[in-house]
Design an enzyme around this catalytic site. Structure first.
Site, short mmCIF file in Angstrom:
data_model
loop_
_atom_site.label_atom_id
_atom_site.label_comp_id
_atom_site.label_asym_id
_atom_site.label_seq_id
_atom_site.Cartn_x
_atom_site.Cartn_y
_atom_site.Cartn_z
NE ARG A 189 33.86 35.70 41.23
CZ ARG A 189 34.55 36.75 41.94
NH1 ARG A 189 34.08 37.70 42.56
NH2 ARG A 189 35.69 36.61 42.07
CG HIS A 241 47.38 37.99 46.47
ND1 HIS A 241 46.37 38.57 47.06
CD2 HIS A 241 47.52 37.99 45.29
CE1 HIS A 241 45.48 38.97 46.61
NE2 HIS A 241 45.69 38.99 45.13
CG PHE A 288 44.22 45.80 41.94
CD1 PHE A 288 43.63 46.76 40.25
CD2 PHE A 288 42.52 45.80 42.15
CE1 PHE A 288 43.78 47.05 39.56
CE2 PHE A 288 42.03 46.58 41.48
CZ PHE A 288 41.71 46.40 40.23
CG HIS A 336 39.66 35.43 37.97
ND1 HIS A 336 39.50 36.18 39.14
CD2 HIS A 336 38.10 35.33 38.34
CE1 HIS A 336 38.47 36.03 40.40
NE2 HIS A 336 38.11 35.54 39.41
#
Length: 353
Positions: free
Chosen positions: A178, A299, A306, A323
């Site tokens: 991105r 993580h 999640f 974020h």
């Protein structure tokens, strides 16, 4: 569906994305969009450091003094307040401010009311610590992502617009894909952090220079609209796992390339906590951040929690997450600390062993 990279930031690729052109992500996300005229933004973290309940009133007053300056000409287009307790047990109250014009930020910093206050010897004598961490990524050097398109956070507020649904997400490596610079650049780090004034210790004015391609992430969540099962799942199962991972980075992150991590909770203008939080961390490189995200147990636990959360709710969330990730050139970074302990921010790990 569209690319996370705005049309005016696209260029012929010399480096490949991690997915094919026909990839379809598992759920929708959006990115903030700024006009093509916005070539660079400024993200300023203005902090007040104190220790003990007896100092909190003075610290809050100092933070309000800083925030009062935001109303001056050329002040930021958006700001937030947040608080966290660092690994040394100090309270850190921070005003996070955003500009869409570096020239306006420079004029604001040079305003006598702002500049004279920061430079005053009183900053070393009033029993508080102060810092300002200023990063100013060019448009090619950062990306944003939101799970809803209707209420942006952070730098997204001053960018002003929002994309359509994005293609580059939902797979490992999508964060890198991105960032517009990833089209042609590996964004590998070079150089080291350096002390350019003072010595990391209380009673000092310290300036730190960052190196090429330090990575920074602000990753947040808001649960004020959650109810019932979703609220129970978030507060009882997901948030504790997130906090454990954030504490690991705060306390032990240097060993895996994380220079600094703050797990912060938003405050309202009167200092009361809101149901919003975010992690803010600085990393030696984007690759170090990716390795933690993809493979470190802390993580992996966050990601697993999640995924269980969204699957239990059939991807119908009231939780808002977002974020912003930047890969910073050396000339896009400025870190200054006054009377702060040696583990503060980008000083972490640079003081005497």
């Amino acid at each position: 569906m569209e690319s996370a990279i705005a049309e005016h930031l696209k260029c012929p690729r010399t480096r490949h994305r991690r997915v094919e052109d026909d990839y379809t992500p598992p759920y929708p996300v959006w990115s903030a969009r700024a006009p093509a005229a916005v070539r660079q933004v400024v993200m300023g973290y203005f902090g007040v450091q104190s220790r003990g309940a007896g100092m909190q009133g003075r610290a809050c007053a100092a933070l309000m003094k800083i925030a009062g300056g935001f109303a001056l000409p050329d002040g930021p287009g958006h700001h937030d307040f947040a608080h966290h307790v660092d690994a040394a047990g100090y309270d850190n109250m921070i005003a996070i401010a955003y500009w869409d014009d570096p020239a306006a930020h420079a004029r604001w910093c040079a305003t006598p009311e702002v500049d004279a206050w920061w430079r005053s010897e009183e900053r070393l004598a009033d029993g508080l610590g102060y810092f300002r961490e200023i990063v100013s990524p060019r448009a090619e050097h950062f990306e944003t992502m939101f799970n809803t398109p209707d209420r942006l956070e952070g730098v997204g507020v001053v960018m002003g617009g929002v994309s359509g649904e994005l293609q580059e997400h939902g797979y490992w490596g999508s964060m890198r894909d991105r960032i517009p610079l990833s089209q042609t650049d590996a964004m590998a780090p070079s150089g080291t952090r350096a002390i350019i004034a003072g010595a990391p210790a209380p009673g000092q004015r310290v300036r730190i220079a960052g190196h090429e391609n330090i990575a920074m992430i602000r990753s947040g969540q808001e649960w004020v609209e959650t109810t019932g099962q979703e609220r129970t799942l978030y507060l009882g199962e997901m948030e504790p796992v997130l906090r454990e991972g954030m504490d690991f980075l705060r306390d032990q992150g240097l060993g895996i390339g994380c220079y600094s991590n703050r797990y912060m909770h938003h405050l309202d203008a009167k200092g009361a906590p809101l149901e919003k939080s975010f992690g803010l961390s600085f990393w030696h490189s984007l690759a170090d951040m990716e390795r933690w995200a993809e493979s470190h147990p802390t993580h992996v636990a966050i990601f697993g929690s999640f995924m269980r959360y969204v699957q239990a709710l059939n991807f119908q969330l009231q939780l808002r997450v977002y974020h912003e990730v930047s890969v910073l050139k050396a000339d896009e970074q400025s870190y200054e600390y006054i009377n702060c302990h040696a583990g503060s921010g980008l000083m972490n790990g640079l003081g005497a062993a």
